[in-house]
Design an enzyme around this catalytic site. Structure first.
Site, short mmCIF file in Angstrom:
data_model
loop_
_atom_site.label_atom_id
_atom_site.label_comp_id
_atom_site.label_asym_id
_atom_site.label_seq_id
_atom_site.Cartn_x
_atom_site.Cartn_y
_atom_site.Cartn_z
N GLU A 199 1.36 -0.60 -4.97
CA GLU A 199 0.24 0.29 -5.27
C GLU A 199 0.80 1.62 -5.75
OE1 GLU A 199 -3.65 2.45 -3.31
OE2 GLU A 199 -1.79 2.36 -2.21
N ASP A 248 0.83 -1.20 0.00
CA ASP A 248 0.00 0.00 0.00
C ASP A 248 0.88 1.26 0.00
OD1 ASP A 248 -2.84 0.79 0.24
OD2 ASP A 248 -2.15 1.80 2.05
N ASP A 296 -11.00 0.61 -3.07
CA ASP A 296 -10.72 2.05 -3.17
C ASP A 296 -11.56 2.76 -4.23
OD1 ASP A 296 -8.81 2.35 -1.17
OD2 ASP A 296 -7.16 1.77 -2.48
#
Ligand code: CA
Length: 588
Positions: free
Chosen positions: A353, A324, A420
């Site tokens: 990410e 992340d 998300d």
């Protein structure tokens, strides 16, 4: 000939090893400018004997440029090279020293690939390009154990809010392995499962411990084993950029200030720690006080986090990491991270990410690939938003393919939605035909498709938190037709190597049109895909290579294309309809 548009640099996505004795060389030219580009190459120590000129292939195009590629065998693992550019009867030679009208007399001044070292070949783990992923948001997937529920747990199926809990856990996942196996996925990606205070668990309290509301480390180990017995890999999500405010070292800093032994674990701009007008006096994720950014250049922090990386892969048996906010962590940390993870398991997948240009992380020393949000945007803008026409979509795709090595493209993580974003069905205005058309583009594209939990049975929902509803397990409320469609397309992708690593070539991509068609080709096997991203039914003439073409689902022969006759097949595509045709090499 527009020389200003010509671009090449050795290394990166322009010159890279594909195996121990082969490289890909690419060059950019103005779109439509060159009739042919060729590669002049040879060994610098025996130039006269070894040099030759071979044609390059136009790999892809985007809105402004053509990208040409040659695959070159290097028996001696080194090469000097230049380019022959031909446009409208004019020829130019392009070398490291610039442009010349005459062919270089020797190898001096050419580009150079000095030596191909086996250790520098960048390839993602072999299983990745063949995988079909499934993303699980554990708090909302299934509640398999009510005894570990948070005290404020709400009834399963209620409205997802920013901070409410429904009791999902690892036992719930264990109870539904059949569902995943029936669907046909071969890997799962869990959003964080480590101890944290929120329902999404991106504010880690303890990186070495499963959240008590989800289970414990022993159960996770059993779950990984159970997945592996079904041939399903397991990738975990972790945030190494920031922790939660209940992470012990941060708590210590909160208590002791700059006298804490952990003071240098964080980026503190001003003591004592506080939040002034919404801005913390220490670096955080965005301006989120509960997510303090860690100092990954501090040796102790590094040691701690690298142990985390090793522990889950080596001791628990997971198959990789999804990282992340990966772009806000320093490159040096990621280099050590890669060494640590690959030592624990050379076949572990490392996925970052990154929402923007990810090339700096994809040089072989950090990540295997990145979350492919540029692909998501292209599909959504073409299928659902009408912001791209067929020419625009193919230009976006061409740009993405040209921007990365083949290894990265083949291992890219292709999502259409996630925790998300709004759900795919929601983005498609609840139109399931439109949704299927998007899924067809996803499953026929290079890279790894990932299904966000519940999409396969018709879950919908807007932006976070709407996109994180409880999974629907009542079969009477599941869309089983949609489930069968997902099963079919997953199976088809697994059966067709051309869909995974084959070349992509557009067949129909006209400006102003919402009809896209392209072909994937591998060793003579061909798959043609046509998608109608409009609300009108259309008849299209699809240019196809000769042979017998069959429908992907029924295996019915639907087109015979002869070399001399009509080299086009006529297809009727309803609104948001699609066609997938396959031609085996032996059916020519
Ligand atoms: Ca529970």
């Amino acid at each position: 000939m527009l020389l200003e548009a010509v671009f090449h640099r050795p290394k990166m996505n322009w010159a890279y090893a594909t195996d121990t004795h082969a490289v890909h060389i690419r060059i950019q030219t103005k779109k439509g400018d060159m009739n042919q580009v060729s590669l002049l190459h040879g060994d610098k120590y025996i130039w006269e004997k070894s040099s030759k000129v071979e044609p390059m292939e136009c790999l892809v195009s985007d809105a402004l440029f053509d990208y040409w590629e040659a695959s070159v065998k290097l028996p001696l693992r080194r090469m000097r090279y230049g380019f022959k550019l031909e446009s409208e009867g004019k020829t130019m030679w392009f070398t490291e020293k610039g442009f010349f009208e005459e062919m270089p007399a020797d190898s001096w001044g050419l580009f150079e690939y000095p030596f191909l070292h086996a250790g520098e070949i960048f390839s993602a783990p072999s299983w990745v390009k063949d995988a079909v992923f499934y993303q699980i948001f554990p708090e909302r997937f299934a509640n398999g154990n009510v005894l570990n529920d948070p005290t404020e747990v709400e009834e399963w199926g209620g409205k997802p809010g920013r901070s409410n809990f429904f009791g999902g856990d690892l036992q719930g996942v264990m109870d539904h392995l059949d569902h995943l196996q029936e669907l046909g996925v071969t890997a799962v990606y869990f959003t964080p499962i480590f101890e944290a205070t929120t329902n999404h668990k991106y504010d880690t309290t303890d990186y070495l411990k499963i959240d008590p509301h989800f289970g414990n480390n022993e159960l996770m180990k059993e779950l990984v084993k159970a997945f592996h017995e079904r041939g399903i890999k397991v990738v975990l999500d972790a945030v190494f950029n920031h922790c939660g405010n209940s992470f012990k070292p941060f708590v210590d800093v909160l208590e002791k200030g700059k006298d804490s032994a952990y003071a240098d674990w964080f980026h503190v701009r001003e003591w004592p720690l506080s939040v002034k007008e919404g801005v913390p006096t220490y670096d955080t994720f965005a301006f989120e006080p509960i997510m303090p950014k860690m100092n990954t250049e501090n040796p102790e922090v590094k040691q701690y986090l690298l142990e985390v990386a090793r522990y889950w892969v080596e001791d628990i048996g997971t198959d990789g990491w999804r990282l992340d906010v990966a772009d806000e962590v320093d490159h040096a940390f990621w280099r050590e991270f890669r060494t640590t993870v690959k030592k624990a398991n050379p076949e572990a997948y490392i996925l970052g990410e990154i929402w923007h240009d990810s090339l700096p992380w994809l040089q072989g020393d950090q990540f295997d690939s990145a979350m492919n949000y540029p692909f998501t945007d292209a599909v959504i803008n073409f299928i659902a938003k009408g912001k791209l026409d067929a020419a625009g979509y193919s230009a976006e795709i061409g740009h993405q393919i040209a921007s990365h090595t083949k290894s990265v493209t083949d291992a890219a993580f292709n999502v259409l939605d996630s925790h998300d974003t709004a759900r795919l069905l929601f983005r498609c205005g609840e139109n399931k035909d439109m949704m299927k058309a998007a899924v067809v583009l996803q499953f026929t594209y290079p890279g790894v498709p990932c299904v966000y939990y519940g999409d396969e049975i018709g879950l919908t929902g807007g932006d976070d938190p709407g996109c994180r509803p409880c999974m629907e397990w009542d079969k009477t409320k599941q869309d089983l037709t949609l489930f069968r469609f997902y099963q079919d397309i997953i199976r088809f992708r697994k059966e067709q190597p051309a869909l995974r690593t084959g070349k992509l070539r557009f067949l129909l991509n006209e400006a102003g049109s919402q009809i896209i068609a392209f072909e994937r080709e591998l060793d003579g096997d061909r798959i043609a895909i046509a998608v109608n991203a409009s609300e009108e039914a259309v008849t299209v003439q699809l240019p196809l290579a000769q042979g017998e073409w069959v429908d992907w689902q029924s295996a019915d022969k639907i087109a015979h294309v002869s070399a001399k006759g009509n080299a086009k097949a006529t297809l009727e595509l309803p609104a948001y309809g699609f066609a997938i045709l396959a031609r085996k090499k032996e059916m020519v």
